[in-house]
Design an enzyme around this catalytic site. Sequence first.
Site, mmCIF file in Angstrom:
data_model
loop_
_atom_site.group_PDB
_atom_site.id
_atom_site.type_symbol
_atom_site.label_atom_id
_atom_site.label_comp_id
_atom_site.label_asym_id
_atom_site.label_seq_id
_atom_site.Cartn_x
_atom_site.Cartn_y
_atom_site.Cartn_z
ATOM 1 C CG HIS A 1 62.124 23.977 77.372
ATOM 2 N ND1 HIS A 1 62.231 23.339 76.151
ATOM 3 C CD2 HIS A 1 61.789 25.252 77.100
ATOM 4 C CE1 HIS A 1 61.942 24.196 75.181
ATOM 5 N NE2 HIS A 1 61.677 25.355 75.728
ATOM 6 C CB CYS A 2 65.188 27.193 80.743
ATOM 7 S SG CYS A 2 63.417 27.515 80.911
ATOM 8 C CB ILE A 3 69.947 26.100 81.546
ATOM 9 C CG1 ILE A 3 69.199 26.845 82.658
ATOM 10 C CG2 ILE A 3 71.382 26.576 81.529
ATOM 11 C CD1 ILE A 3 69.761 26.607 84.030
ATOM 12 C CB ILE B 1 66.916 24.780 74.762
ATOM 13 C CG1 ILE B 1 66.968 23.248 74.707
ATOM 14 C CG2 ILE B 1 66.185 25.342 73.547
ATOM 15 C CD1 ILE B 1 65.612 22.602 74.715
ATOM 16 C CG ASP B 2 65.573 28.969 76.937
ATOM 17 O OD1 ASP B 2 65.049 28.200 76.111
ATOM 18 O OD2 ASP B 2 65.071 29.224 78.055
#
Length: 426
Positions: A257-259, A261-262
Site C-alpha cells: 500500500h505504501c511505496i 502510492i504514498d
Amino acid sequence: MIGVVGLGYVGLPLLLAYARAGFRAIGFDIDPAKPEALAAGRTYIKHIPDAQVAEARAGGQLEATTDFSRAAECDALILCVPTPLDEHFEPDLSYVVATIESLAPHFRKGQTVSLESTTYPGTTDEELVTRVQAAGFEVGTDLHVVYSPEREDPGNPDFAATNIPKVVGGVTPACLEAGVALYGAVFDQVVPVSSCKVAELTKLLENIYRAVNIGLVNELKIAADRMGIDIWEVIRAASTKPFGFKAFYPGPGLGGHCIPIDPFYLTWKAREFGVHTRFIELAGEINRGMPDYVIHRTMEALNSRGKAVKGSRILLLGLAYKADVDDMRESPTFALLDGFKRLGAEVAFHDPHVPVVGPTREHMDWAGTQSLDWSEENLRAQDCIVISTHHQAFDLLQLAAAADLIVDTRNAMAGVATRSGQVVKA
C-alpha cells in the site's frame, strides 16, 4: 477502551497490541467477515497466528463489530483505513472522510482521535479537525486530535507493531500530550513532533526515500542489462562499503500500500504550493514501467526459442507483493497478469499464500481466480515461468529441473544449478 477502525494489515496488529497490554480493545470494520472471524478466535492475515486472536478473546480483552455507534464507549479511536489513489494518481480520501463522518455522531468529550492512514500534510487539520469542530467539540479541550503514521511491515519477524518507534503529532500541546499517553502505553518508544503536518510528512519522506532509491536501482538494472553486467553482483559489491551506501534491490515493480502510492500524495499537495516534485514523479514513472520491462524481456526470451507470447503458457510465481506474506495490495504481478493476457498468453499464477484472489479495488477481473497447483506436471507444461515474488516455499531445485524457461525478476535462482540459457534475469 481503545477502538481501532479498519482491521487490515495495520489495524489488526494494533488492536491485538492493546489487548495484550491489558486494555479492552474493540475493532471496527465495514466488512462483517472480519469481526466474525475475530469473534471465532480466527485470524485472516497469514503472519498473525490464530493463537494471538484466541488468547485475546479468551481473556475478554478483544472484540470487533460493524456497529460504529459503539465508538461512544471508547476513550480513544485510532483510524487505520485505506488512502489509495484515484485513476488520475490523485489522493482518494473517501475512506478517511466516510470513516470520520460515521464516527462523528458518536464522539464524546474526553476522547482522543488519532489518524494513522498515510496522507498529505494538512489532512488531519482539513478533514478531521474541521469535522470534529462541526460536531460541536473544541479540539484540545473537549476532544484531542493527533496524527501518528503507521509503520507496519507485514511479515517482518524483527519488528512487531510495538517495537517500532511511534511518531506522534498533535493539533495542540494538550492533544500531543494525549497522543503520547495513548501510544506510550503500548509502544517501546514514542517520538513526539511539533505538529500533525510534521508527522504526516515524516511518513511520506520514509516512503519517498525508498521509492526514489528503488526507482534508481530499477533504472540501473535496465542499463546494466544492456551492457551485459549483472546488477545483482554490482549491488553485492557496493554493499561491502561500510559507509555512505544502503542496498536497494530491483524487481518487477512496486507493491504494497505504501511505496507505490504514498509519494503521489506529496506530489499532489506540492502542486498547490507551486512545487514540481520531479525526483518523485520520475521514480514513479520508472517503477510503474517495470512490469512492461519484464514482459519485454519475456517476449525476447520466448522469441529466442522460436515462440510468440500469443498462445504461450506463462506461469507467474508469487501474487503477493513481497516474500512470504499474503498481502497482494498493489502487487506488480497483477500488471504482469494483465499484460500477458492482453498479448494473448495463457497466463496463470501460483502463490502458496494466496490460494484464491480476493476482492480488490483495481483488479476485479481476477477476483476468484485460483492459484495453480505446484506440481512437476504443471511446471513442465509452461512455456515460461516468471518469478515475480520469491517465496521461500518455492522448491527452486524442482523448478530448475522441470522448467524450460525461467524469467527471474528477483535473482531467486542465484546459486541454483541450471541449464545454460534456462534462466533470464529481468
